[in-house]
Design a protein around this motif. Sequence first.
Motif, short mmCIF file in Angstrom:
data_model
loop_
_atom_site.label_atom_id
_atom_site.label_comp_id
_atom_site.label_asym_id
_atom_site.label_seq_id
_atom_site.Cartn_x
_atom_site.Cartn_y
_atom_site.Cartn_z
N LEU A 79 0.85 -1.18 0.00
CA LEU A 79 0.00 0.00 0.00
C LEU A 79 0.89 1.23 0.00
CD1 LEU A 79 -3.12 0.53 0.46
CD2 LEU A 79 -2.49 0.93 2.83
N HIS A 80 0.63 2.17 -0.90
CA HIS A 80 1.37 3.43 -0.93
C HIS A 80 0.52 4.52 -0.32
CE1 HIS A 80 2.81 7.26 -2.60
NE2 HIS A 80 3.99 6.69 -2.47
N ILE A 81 1.04 5.17 0.71
CA ILE A 81 0.34 6.29 1.36
C ILE A 81 0.98 7.58 0.86
CG2 ILE A 81 -0.18 7.42 3.55
CD1 ILE A 81 -0.12 4.60 4.82
N ASP A 82 0.16 8.47 0.32
CA ASP A 82 0.66 9.67 -0.34
C ASP A 82 1.23 10.71 0.63
OD1 ASP A 82 -0.26 8.47 -2.65
OD2 ASP A 82 -2.12 9.63 -2.71
N SER A 93 3.43 11.19 10.30
CA SER A 93 4.35 11.03 11.42
C SER A 93 4.39 9.56 11.81
CB SER A 93 3.89 11.87 12.62
OG SER A 93 2.71 11.31 13.17
N ALA A 94 5.39 9.20 12.60
CA ALA A 94 5.50 7.82 13.09
C ALA A 94 4.25 7.44 13.89
CB ALA A 94 6.76 7.65 13.92
N ASP A 95 3.73 8.37 14.67
CA ASP A 95 2.51 8.09 15.45
C ASP A 95 1.31 7.84 14.54
OD1 ASP A 95 3.81 8.29 17.88
OD2 ASP A 95 3.21 10.37 18.23
N GLN A 96 1.17 8.64 13.50
CA GLN A 96 0.06 8.46 12.57
C GLN A 96 0.17 7.11 11.85
OE1 GLN A 96 0.89 12.18 10.52
NE2 GLN A 96 -1.21 12.85 10.93
N ARG A 97 1.37 6.77 11.43
CA ARG A 97 1.59 5.47 10.77
C ARG A 97 1.29 4.33 11.74
NH1 ARG A 97 6.62 7.64 9.40
NH2 ARG A 97 7.64 5.79 10.27
N THR A 123 -8.03 4.75 3.97
CA THR A 123 -8.60 6.01 3.48
C THR A 123 -9.68 6.54 4.41
OG1 THR A 123 -10.13 4.82 2.02
CG2 THR A 123 -8.00 5.51 1.08
N ASP A 124 -10.36 5.67 5.13
CA ASP A 124 -11.35 6.12 6.11
C ASP A 124 -10.70 6.91 7.25
OD1 ASP A 124 -13.46 5.06 4.71
OD2 ASP A 124 -13.78 3.36 6.06
N GLN A 125 -9.39 6.74 7.42
CA GLN A 125 -8.66 7.47 8.46
C GLN A 125 -8.07 8.78 7.92
OE1 GLN A 125 -6.36 4.90 11.24
NE2 GLN A 125 -6.97 3.31 9.79
N GLY A 126 -8.46 9.16 6.71
CA GLY A 126 -8.06 10.45 6.16
C GLY A 126 -6.80 10.43 5.31
N ALA A 127 -6.17 9.28 5.15
CA ALA A 127 -4.97 9.19 4.32
C ALA A 127 -5.36 8.92 2.87
CB ALA A 127 -4.05 8.09 4.82
#
Length: 77
Positions: free
Chosen positions: A10-13, A17-21, A66-70
């Motif tokens: 999965l590629h996240i655009d 941050s490390a916490d978000q990941r 994507t439901d988490q805003g990424a």
Amino acid sequence: MSTNLADLVLHIDENLSADQRGTIEESLRSLDGVVSVHNSDKTPHLTIIEYDPADMDSQRILKRVTDQGAHAELVGL
């Protein structure tokens, strides 16, 4: 759980941050059928997910992210 596992990249655009990941990783691990999730600090835009296709599918995994805003997309191998 079957013994036939699939891997997904999965590629996240965004530059998360490390916490978000970590939050996304935990969320993915909580899905039935997801066996492992890995996101390295060396390649923070790429997340590798191993899952059982009998219990989970790639589109549901993508939707969880994507439901988490990424903004993310599946990467073909």
